[in-house]
Each structure stands twice: as C-alpha cells, then as structure tokens.
Design a protein around this motif. Structure first.
Motif, short mmCIF file in Angstrom:
data_model
loop_
_atom_site.label_atom_id
_atom_site.label_comp_id
_atom_site.label_asym_id
_atom_site.label_seq_id
_atom_site.Cartn_x
_atom_site.Cartn_y
_atom_site.Cartn_z
N TYR A 212 49.01 35.26 48.47
CA TYR A 212 47.58 35.52 48.63
C TYR A 212 46.89 35.58 47.27
CZ TYR A 212 48.11 36.49 53.62
OH TYR A 212 48.34 36.39 54.97
N ALA A 213 47.59 36.10 46.26
CA ALA A 213 47.01 36.11 44.91
C ALA A 213 46.83 34.69 44.39
CB ALA A 213 47.89 36.92 43.97
N TRP A 214 47.84 33.84 44.61
CA TRP A 214 47.70 32.44 44.18
C TRP A 214 46.54 31.76 44.88
CZ3 TRP A 214 53.64 31.43 44.66
CH2 TRP A 214 54.27 31.83 43.48
N VAL B 76 30.96 34.25 34.50
CA VAL B 76 31.98 33.29 34.07
C VAL B 76 33.23 34.02 33.62
CG1 VAL B 76 32.55 31.58 32.31
CG2 VAL B 76 30.35 31.46 33.49
N GLY B 77 33.07 35.10 32.87
CA GLY B 77 34.23 35.87 32.43
C GLY B 77 35.02 36.41 33.61
N ASN B 78 34.33 36.92 34.61
CA ASN B 78 35.02 37.40 35.82
C ASN B 78 35.79 36.28 36.51
OD1 ASN B 78 34.29 37.56 39.09
ND2 ASN B 78 35.27 39.39 38.28
N THR B 79 35.15 35.12 36.64
CA THR B 79 35.79 33.98 37.30
C THR B 79 37.04 33.53 36.54
OG1 THR B 79 33.69 33.22 38.20
CG2 THR B 79 35.45 31.59 38.03
N VAL B 80 36.93 33.42 35.24
CA VAL B 80 38.08 32.96 34.43
C VAL B 80 39.24 33.94 34.53
CG1 VAL B 80 38.87 32.53 32.08
CG2 VAL B 80 36.67 31.61 32.84
N LEU B 81 38.96 35.22 34.43
CA LEU B 81 40.03 36.22 34.48
C LEU B 81 40.72 36.24 35.84
CD1 LEU B 81 38.46 39.19 32.48
CD2 LEU B 81 40.28 37.65 31.75
N LEU C 105 43.01 33.23 36.22
CA LEU C 105 44.20 33.22 35.38
C LEU C 105 45.16 34.39 35.65
CD1 LEU C 105 42.64 32.26 31.92
CD2 LEU C 105 43.85 30.77 33.52
N LEU C 106 44.63 35.53 36.04
CA LEU C 106 45.44 36.75 36.03
C LEU C 106 45.74 37.31 37.41
CD1 LEU C 106 43.76 38.63 33.03
CD2 LEU C 106 45.78 37.16 33.01
N GLY C 107 45.25 36.68 38.49
CA GLY C 107 45.45 37.25 39.81
C GLY C 107 46.90 37.47 40.16
N ALA C 108 47.72 36.44 40.07
CA ALA C 108 49.14 36.56 40.42
C ALA C 108 49.91 37.45 39.45
CB ALA C 108 49.77 35.17 40.51
N PRO C 109 49.71 37.33 38.11
CA PRO C 109 50.41 38.26 37.22
C PRO C 109 50.10 39.73 37.51
CG PRO C 109 49.57 36.41 35.97
CD PRO C 109 49.02 36.27 37.36
N VAL C 110 48.86 40.04 37.86
CA VAL C 110 48.51 41.42 38.20
C VAL C 110 49.28 41.87 39.43
CG1 VAL C 110 46.66 42.90 39.08
CG2 VAL C 110 46.24 41.43 37.10
N VAL C 111 49.36 41.01 40.45
CA VAL C 111 50.08 41.38 41.67
C VAL C 111 51.56 41.59 41.38
CG1 VAL C 111 50.85 40.48 43.90
CG2 VAL C 111 48.44 40.35 43.26
N ARG C 112 52.15 40.75 40.56
CA ARG C 112 53.57 40.95 40.21
C ARG C 112 53.77 42.25 39.47
NH1 ARG C 112 53.48 35.27 39.15
NH2 ARG C 112 53.22 35.66 36.92
N TYR C 113 52.82 42.60 38.62
CA TYR C 113 52.95 43.83 37.82
C TYR C 113 52.91 45.07 38.70
CZ TYR C 113 51.95 47.33 34.24
OH TYR C 113 52.00 48.45 33.44
N GLU D 209 38.99 43.68 41.80
CA GLU D 209 39.00 42.48 42.63
C GLU D 209 40.37 41.81 42.62
OE1 GLU D 209 36.22 38.51 43.29
OE2 GLU D 209 36.19 39.53 41.37
N ALA D 210 41.01 41.76 41.44
CA ALA D 210 42.32 41.14 41.34
C ALA D 210 43.37 41.87 42.18
CB ALA D 210 42.76 41.10 39.88
N VAL D 211 43.25 43.18 42.28
CA VAL D 211 44.18 43.97 43.08
C VAL D 211 43.83 43.90 44.55
CG1 VAL D 211 44.97 46.31 43.57
CG2 VAL D 211 44.80 45.52 41.20
N HIS D 212 42.55 44.02 44.87
CA HIS D 212 42.14 44.14 46.27
C HIS D 212 42.37 42.87 47.07
CE1 HIS D 212 38.99 43.13 49.27
NE2 HIS D 212 39.45 44.23 49.82
N ALA D 213 41.96 41.71 46.57
CA ALA D 213 41.94 40.49 47.38
C ALA D 213 43.30 40.18 48.00
CB ALA D 213 41.41 39.32 46.57
#
Length: 426
Positions: free
Chosen positions: A154-156, A272-277, A280-288, A338-342
């Motif tokens: 889901y993060a990907w 734009v900063g929110n979109t880029v982060l 790039l970082l959605g899946a790494p955050v979930v793994r962490y 957002e990265a954690v919730h989605a």
C-alpha cells in the motif's frame, strides 16, 4: 478471520506482475493528474456552456457516483478485483476520450459522469487488488527473508499515485500557460491514452487471483458489515484522518494568499516538497515502523496532524521571516503523518475484513475519503470565514479527540489485525 491470516485453497505463487502493477498505477495517476484538475477549465475554454451550468453538471455527476462503492464491493467479491480495476480504467479512458467531442450540456454530462464512475469503481477495487496480489504472491525465497506486507504494498501504491499525480499536475501548469484549445484537446487524448495503457498493462501482465477461501472464513454480505461496529468505528475515525490529509491541498493556497498575504511561491514550494517526500519516502517509512501496532501508528499520525494544524493556527501576516520556516516544519509534520496513515489505514482495514467479503469492506472504507471530500470545503470555508486560525484549531482538536477513540477501538479489533505479519505467507 483477518485477511492477513487467509487460509487459501490456492497454491502459493499464483500472483505475478507486482512491479508492473505499481508502474501501471503511476501511468494511471499521470492520466488523472493531467486532466482531472482541468475539467472545469477545459469545458470553459472549449465550449460555450455557462460556468454556473458546468458546475451543476459536474456536481450532479459526482452525486450519482456515491452508491458505486456498494455495487463495486459486491462485484469485486463476485468476480475479483482485477477485472473491475481494468474496467474502471477503460471507463475513465473512454470518458476522457469524449472530452474534446463534448460541445453541449448533454455531452459534457456524459463525459464527466463516465470518468466519475470510472474513478469511483477504481478506488473501490484497487486496494482489494493489492491485497489479493499479496495473498497470492510467491513465498519468500528463504525463511530468513521478510517478504513485503500489505502495508508495504500500500505504501508503494501511494508513492506511485503521488508521483503520478505530481507529474500530471506539473503538466497542467504548462497547459494553462499555453491556453490554446488544441493543447487542451491533446492533453485529453494523452490522459485517455494513459488510462488505456494502464488497463492493458494490468490486464495482460498482472495476475492477482481471487483466492478460494475456507467456507467459514466470513460468510455474509453488507448485513454482516453493518453489524461490525468496530469496523464502522474505524471508518468514522478514518474520516477525521482523511479530512486532515486533504486539508493541505484544499486550504493552503487560500490561507497563504489571504490569511498570511504571503508570496505565491510559498504554496507551490510546500505542496511540491510534500509530493516529492511522499513519492520517495513512503515505503521506507513503513518499513521503519513495521514493528509497531497499526492502531498506534494511526494515533501517531493524528498527533502529528494535530501538531501541524496547531502550528498553522499561530501563523499570521507580517512575520514571514519566521512564518516561512515555521510552515516548512509544520508541513514536514503533515508529510510524516500522511506517509504513515495512507498505507497503515488501508492495511488495517484489509486485515480486519473477513476474506470472503473483503471487497465489500474495502470499498465501503473508501466512504471515509468520499465524505471527507464533501465536508472538507464547507468545514474550511465556514470556519475560515470566522477567523483564519479557527479551521486549524478545530482540526487539531478533532485529531486529539481521535487519539482516545482509536485507543478504545483498538481493544475491539482482532488482535491479529493490529500488526503486520512477521513474515509474509502466500
């Protein structure tokens, strides 16, 4: 029985094409990002239909889509998610293909209704498709290898969607700047081509079979869902999270322009900063954060959103020297939430759902986002009209209140659904 603990009569390894699926979701999102934001402007530019009538036509078409998750969930449980997703993408492609040929109210209504139906069917089925893929994917190569969980997939998918929408949205800026009718038509055809390409790719290369579950895995339909009070509570709480998630894009331009009297580039830079982060970082955050309970991660997201909103409530005009860095810090809190919730919210909903009616559960879960989209503009506009800080204070209060509610709900959810499985099983 939670979906993460499916007992299937299908053999492992029947799923294939996962990376292709994620790539197709990027293409799908580019197609949406190209034209979705331009729908009103598109018909204003290419037709003589009055703006007021256009607004009514688009609004009515959106109201007609509200029952679709109910139908889509039942259809997914009957035929599987993959054909529904492919059909939804084809329907969106046909809708956008009709955009350049719509010259009057009837044609416009038909085009926007087709795309609206396609969008609603897609979001009602795609999360079940991903869950089906994970349940049927090849087993890990060795006992010591941790296979990606639903949370990671889901993060990907969220990263893919965010990246695609960002790329598509970037192109819309050039379209508006160009302004020629021919350019709008070209974009409509490109958008349609993206959806056709995504549908063809998924249909040909992706396999995510609807697994045959044990007969006692969760009989019943919407009657069983409506009797599942903890799941209904999860939908309600996710409505608060969905409202928070949409508020940055919805409210930031108005807040910066009229509330702070700030420069236009500030809105663009933060979005734009929110979109880029996220891309790039959605899946790494979930793994962490994989070792934590999903419910506690949602609590953490609500606290982060509360902090973001509380900071925004303190910002006012005339102090850009400290407001700008403060908004950057606040937006980082929003992005982390957002990265954690989605992915976590979708994975928790999939884990709670009885496998035999997972399509119904995940389709119904999307109503939390639909209702947030309906309530959001009125929520912000009404409170902002009283004072610029009021919507942010109200949003912070809602998120803080959701902390206790989620901790109470946690005790009523299946224990196996609270954490991602330690190892992935097919």
């Amino acid at each position: 029985m939670p979906a993460d603990d499916v007992t299937s009569q299908a053999s492992p390894g029947t799923s294939r094409g996962g990376p292709v699926l994620i790539g197709a979701l990027v293409v799908d999102s580019i197609g949406g990002g190209l034209l979705m934001p331009l729908s009103m402007v598109f018909f204003t530019r290419l037709t003589d239909v009055p703006l007021a009538l256009l607004g009514v036509l688009i609004s009515v078409s959106q109201v007609l889509t509200l029952p679709i998750p109910v139908w889509a969930g039942a259809l997914v449980d009957r035929v599987g998610a993959l054909p529904v997703v492919v059909g939804a993408q084809l329907l969106q492609g046909l809708g956008f293909l009709a955009y350049p040929h719509a010259s009057g109210p009837v044609g416009i209504f038909a085009a926007v209704t087709a795309t609206g139906f396609g969008v609603r069917f897609f979001w009602s089925a795609v999360f079940t498709l991903l869950a089906d893929y994970v349940d049927g994917r090849p087993a890990a190569a060795s006992a010591g290898r941790r296979a990606p969980t639903k949370d990671t997939w889901y993060a990907w998918s969220n990263m893919a969607r965010t990246a695609g929408l960002g790329l598509g949205g970037l192109a819309t800026g050039f379209v508006v700047a160009d302004g020629r009718a021919a350019t709008y038509r070209i974009v409509a055809y490109l958008s349609a081509a993206c959806f056709f390409a995504a549908a063809g790719t998924i249909g040909v290369f992706v396999r995510a079979p609807r697994l045959v579950h044990d007969q006692d895995a969760g009989a019943g339909g919407y009657r069983a869902l409506l009797a599942d009070r903890p799941f209904l509570g999860l939908i309600g709480l996710n409505g608060v999270y969905a409202l928070s998630s949409m508020m940055l894009g919805l409210a930031l331009p108005t807040f910066v322009l009229t509330g702070l009297r700030g420069p236009g580039w500030l809105t663009s830079a933060l979005l734009v900063g929110n979109t880029v982060l996220i891309s790039l970082l959605g899946a790494p955050v979930v793994r962490y954060v994989a070792g934590f309970r999903r419910t506690r991660l949602l609590v953490a997201a609500s606290v982060l959103w509360a902090g973001w909103a509380a900071l925004f409530a303190t910002f006012g005009p005339g102090h850009l020297g400290w407001v700008v860095p403060g908004m950057v810090v606040a937006t980082l809190l929003f992005t982390a939430a957002e990265a954690v919730h989605a992915p976590t919210s979708q994975a928790l909903a999939a884990a709670v759902a009885p496998p035999r009616i997972r399509g119904r559960y995940l389709a119904t879960f999307q109503y939390s986002f639909t209702l947030a989209g309906i309530v959001g503009p009125a929520f912000f506009g009404t409170l902002y009209g009283v004072h610029r800080s009021l919507p942010w204070l109200a949003l912070a209060g809602l998120n803080l209140a959701s902390v206790g509610a989620m901790l109470a709900l946690e005790r009523r959810l299946p224990a196996a659904a609270l954490r991602a499985p330690a190892t992935a099983t097919a």
